[in-house]
Design an enzyme around this catalytic site. Structure first.
Site, PDB file in Angstrom:
ATOM      1  N   CYS A   1      35.325  31.286  51.877  1.00  0.00           N
ATOM      2  CA  CYS A   1      35.084  31.978  50.839  1.00  0.00           C
ATOM      3  C   CYS A   1      34.538  31.143  49.700  1.00  0.00           C
ATOM      4  O   CYS A   1      35.141  30.105  49.439  1.00  0.00           O
ATOM      5  CB  CYS A   1      36.563  32.683  50.442  1.00  0.00           C
ATOM      6  SG  CYS A   1      36.273  33.911  48.994  1.00  0.00           S
TER       7      CYS A   1
ATOM      8  N   GLU B   1      34.712  41.109  52.094  1.00  0.00           N
ATOM      9  CA  GLU B   1      34.189  41.493  50.694  1.00  0.00           C
ATOM     10  C   GLU B   1      35.056  42.695  50.091  1.00  0.00           C
ATOM     11  O   GLU B   1      35.196  42.638  48.817  1.00  0.00           O
ATOM     12  CB  GLU B   1      32.848  41.672  50.797  1.00  0.00           C
ATOM     13  CG  GLU B   1      31.998  40.572  51.348  1.00  0.00           C
ATOM     14  CD  GLU B   1      32.386  39.511  50.510  1.00  0.00           C
ATOM     15  OE1 GLU B   1      32.616  39.611  49.201  1.00  0.00           O
ATOM     16  OE2 GLU B   1      32.119  38.241  51.217  1.00  0.00           O
TER      17      GLU B   1
ATOM     18  N   HIS C   1      37.931  41.681  48.506  1.00  0.00           N
ATOM     19  CA  HIS C   1      37.688  41.135  46.868  1.00  0.00           C
ATOM     20  C   HIS C   1      37.972  42.351  45.716  1.00  0.00           C
ATOM     21  O   HIS C   1      38.266  42.118  44.839  1.00  0.00           O
ATOM     22  CB  HIS C   1      36.327  40.363  46.760  1.00  0.00           C
ATOM     23  CG  HIS C   1      36.405  39.051  47.378  1.00  0.00           C
ATOM     24  ND1 HIS C   1      37.335  37.979  46.657  1.00  0.00           N
ATOM     25  CD2 HIS C   1      35.744  38.451  48.286  1.00  0.00           C
ATOM     26  CE1 HIS C   1      37.113  36.896  47.501  1.00  0.00           C
ATOM     27  NE2 HIS C   1      36.316  37.049  48.325  1.00  0.00           N
TER      28      HIS C   1
END
Length: 176
Positions: free
Chosen positions: A101, A144, A147
């Site tokens: 990441c 993603e 996130h």
């Protein structure tokens, strides 16, 4: 366009649910997408979520480089945009995958992910998109999406013994 600063683990923007984007065609969204594309290219990553550049909005970029493609169901693709994405698993099958990441530089860990996901959202010009992603693409999209929900990959790991520095993993491999 501009290269944006990437938030690192510990910053509160990475630990909260990002807000929906109300105007997917707005000029600020287009500017953010262009800046994120430049930032992703500069960082050498395969995905980037808006919270990683200190913007708590539901938008991410992803790509599948030639060498990461896993076949016909997971073809290579350049940088794609998903605005206000929705992901749902297709089936229950999960696979363990090594992930890194940009917000946790230098580390890598083994994370369980669904093999396939159904996705929907809007592209970079505000056009609705949907489909089913498999393989590496499904993995990046789930990473993603996490996130956008305030989740970092170590929070998904089942065995922290499979978390390590990139240099050591390259040297010794992952313990299984």
């Amino acid at each position: 366009m501009a290269v944006l600063k990437i938030a690192r683990m510990g910053h509160p923007v990475l630990l909260r649910r990002a807000d929906e984007i109300e105007d997917v065609n707005g000029p600020e969204v287009r500017r953010l997408v262009l800046d994120m594309m430049e930032t992703l290219e500069d960082a050498g990553g395969v995905g980037l979520a808006a919270p990683q550049v200190h913007v708590a909005k539901r938008l991410f970029l992803y790509s599948v480089p030639e060498g990461r493609s896993e076949g016909e169901d997971d073809p290579p693709c350049g940088v794609q945009v998903l605005i206000n994405p929705v992901l749902e698993p297709v089936g229950d099958e999960r696979v363990q995958r090594m992930e890194g990441c940009l917000s946790i530089p230098g580390l890598r860990g083994e994370v369980p992910r669904y093999r396939q996901v159904r996705y929907a959202g809007y592209d970079h010009v505000g056009k609705p998109v949907e489909g089913i992603a498999s393989g590496f693409r499904a993995n990046v999209m789930q990473h993603e999406m996490d996130h956008l929900d305030g989740i970092l990959y170590p929070m998904r790991m089942k065995d922290l013994g499979k978390l390590g520095f990139d240099t050591e993993i390259m040297r010794y491999g992952v313990r299984t």
